[in-house]
Design a protein around this motif. Structure first.
Motif, PDB file in Angstrom:
ATOM      1  N   HIS A 265       0.830  -1.207   0.000  1.00 49.75           N
ATOM      2  CA  HIS A 265       0.000   0.000   0.000  1.00 49.75           C
ATOM      3  C   HIS A 265       0.869   1.265   0.000  1.00 49.75           C
ATOM      4  N   LYS A 266       1.868   1.283   0.854  1.00 51.95           N
ATOM      5  CA  LYS A 266       2.714   2.480   0.971  1.00 51.95           C
ATOM      6  C   LYS A 266       3.615   2.689  -0.245  1.00 51.95           C
ATOM      7  N   TYR A 267       4.284   1.635  -0.680  1.00 54.43           N
ATOM      8  CA  TYR A 267       5.321   1.808  -1.696  1.00 54.43           C
ATOM      9  C   TYR A 267       4.891   1.522  -3.136  1.00 54.43           C
TER      10      TYR A 267
ATOM     11  N   SER B  51     -10.595   3.282  16.656  1.00 57.01           N
ATOM     12  CA  SER B  51      -9.246   3.804  16.400  1.00 57.01           C
ATOM     13  C   SER B  51      -8.775   3.433  14.998  1.00 57.01           C
ATOM     14  N   ILE B  52      -9.037   2.200  14.591  1.00 57.85           N
ATOM     15  CA  ILE B  52      -8.676   1.770  13.236  1.00 57.85           C
ATOM     16  C   ILE B  52      -9.442   2.604  12.210  1.00 57.85           C
ATOM     17  N   ARG B  53     -10.727   2.836  12.462  1.00 57.48           N
ATOM     18  CA  ARG B  53     -11.529   3.661  11.547  1.00 57.48           C
ATOM     19  C   ARG B  53     -10.969   5.081  11.473  1.00 57.48           C
ATOM     20  N   ARG B  54     -10.605   5.645  12.624  1.00 57.37           N
ATOM     21  CA  ARG B  54     -10.050   7.005  12.681  1.00 57.37           C
ATOM     22  C   ARG B  54      -8.759   7.093  11.866  1.00 57.37           C
ATOM     23  N   ALA B  55      -7.876   6.114  12.027  1.00 58.23           N
ATOM     24  CA  ALA B  55      -6.609   6.106  11.291  1.00 58.23           C
ATOM     25  C   ALA B  55      -6.863   6.011   9.789  1.00 58.23           C
TER      26      ALA B  55
ATOM     27  N   LYS C 260      -9.545   6.962   8.174  1.00 57.23           N
ATOM     28  CA  LYS C 260     -10.140   8.225   7.709  1.00 57.23           C
ATOM     29  C   LYS C 260      -9.042   9.280   7.515  1.00 57.23           C
ATOM     30  N   ILE C 261      -8.045   9.284   8.386  1.00 62.92           N
ATOM     31  CA  ILE C 261      -6.910  10.200   8.213  1.00 62.92           C
ATOM     32  C   ILE C 261      -6.179   9.861   6.915  1.00 62.92           C
TER      33      ILE C 261
ATOM     34  N   GLU D  52      -0.566   8.957   5.241  1.00 65.97           N
ATOM     35  CA  GLU D  52      -0.072   8.212   6.393  1.00 65.97           C
ATOM     36  C   GLU D  52      -1.049   7.096   6.719  1.00 65.97           C
ATOM     37  N   GLU D  53      -0.628   6.206   7.589  1.00 71.82           N
ATOM     38  CA  GLU D  53      -1.448   5.074   8.038  1.00 71.82           C
ATOM     39  C   GLU D  53      -1.843   4.165   6.878  1.00 71.82           C
ATOM     40  N   PHE D  54      -1.009   3.204   6.596  1.00 75.44           N
ATOM     41  CA  PHE D  54      -1.209   2.327   5.445  1.00 75.44           C
ATOM     42  C   PHE D  54      -1.695   0.927   5.824  1.00 75.44           C
TER      43      PHE D  54
END
Length: 146
Positions: A25-27, A114-118, A120-121, A132-134
């Motif tokens: 996801h990130k790279y 918390s997972i949902r919040r991350a 959404k960010i 961020e947050e991958f």
């Protein structure tokens, strides 16, 4: 003994898929494959988005491994089961809970919120970068404080 080993293979595959998914996801998704993944960061105009091809690819890999491993009940079967289990977790967490493709999931669970919040960010940006947050099942501690 086989049950313990096979269960360990499935659980390790699920954990490995979380790590691999974070990396991909990130790279890759926010890198050279952004032209496909960006459909996930845009407003959806139907049930499917181009980004869903990634899920289809993992499902195909899982089915192939299960098919190859079912003949001798070897490790490939159980790795395929682990990938499939991660895909099911992904569907429930990501598509159903986080993105509300089905409007039926409410909770007060601190971990889930918390997972949902991350996530959404992560989706605040509709661009390739910054982001961020991958991860799917793991998020930074800062999202657990509130």
């Amino acid at each position: 003994m086989n049950f313990v080993v096979n269960t360990a293979i499935v659980l390790l595959t699920i954990a490995g898929m979380e790590a691999l998914s974070w990396f991909i996801h990130k790279y890759l998704f926010h890198g050279p494959l952004w032209f496909i993944h960006k459909t996930h960061h845009q407003e959806r105009h139907g049930w499917f988005e181009l980004n869903d091809v990634f899920s289809i690819g993992f499902a195909a890999l899982s089915m192939w491994l299960m098919w190859q491993g079912h003949f001798t009940q070897d490790y490939r079967l159980w790795i395929g089961v682990g990938i499939s289990a991660y895909g099911t977790i992904y569907f429930i967490f990501h598509d159903w809970f986080i993105h509300n493709r089905f409007k039926a999931f409410r909770t007060k669970n601190k971990y889930l919120l918390s997972i949902r919040r991350a996530h959404k960010i992560h989706h605040k940006s509709t661009e390739k970068n910054p982001s961020e947050e991958f991860g799917l099942l793991v998020a930074s501690k800062k999202y657990f404080r509130r």
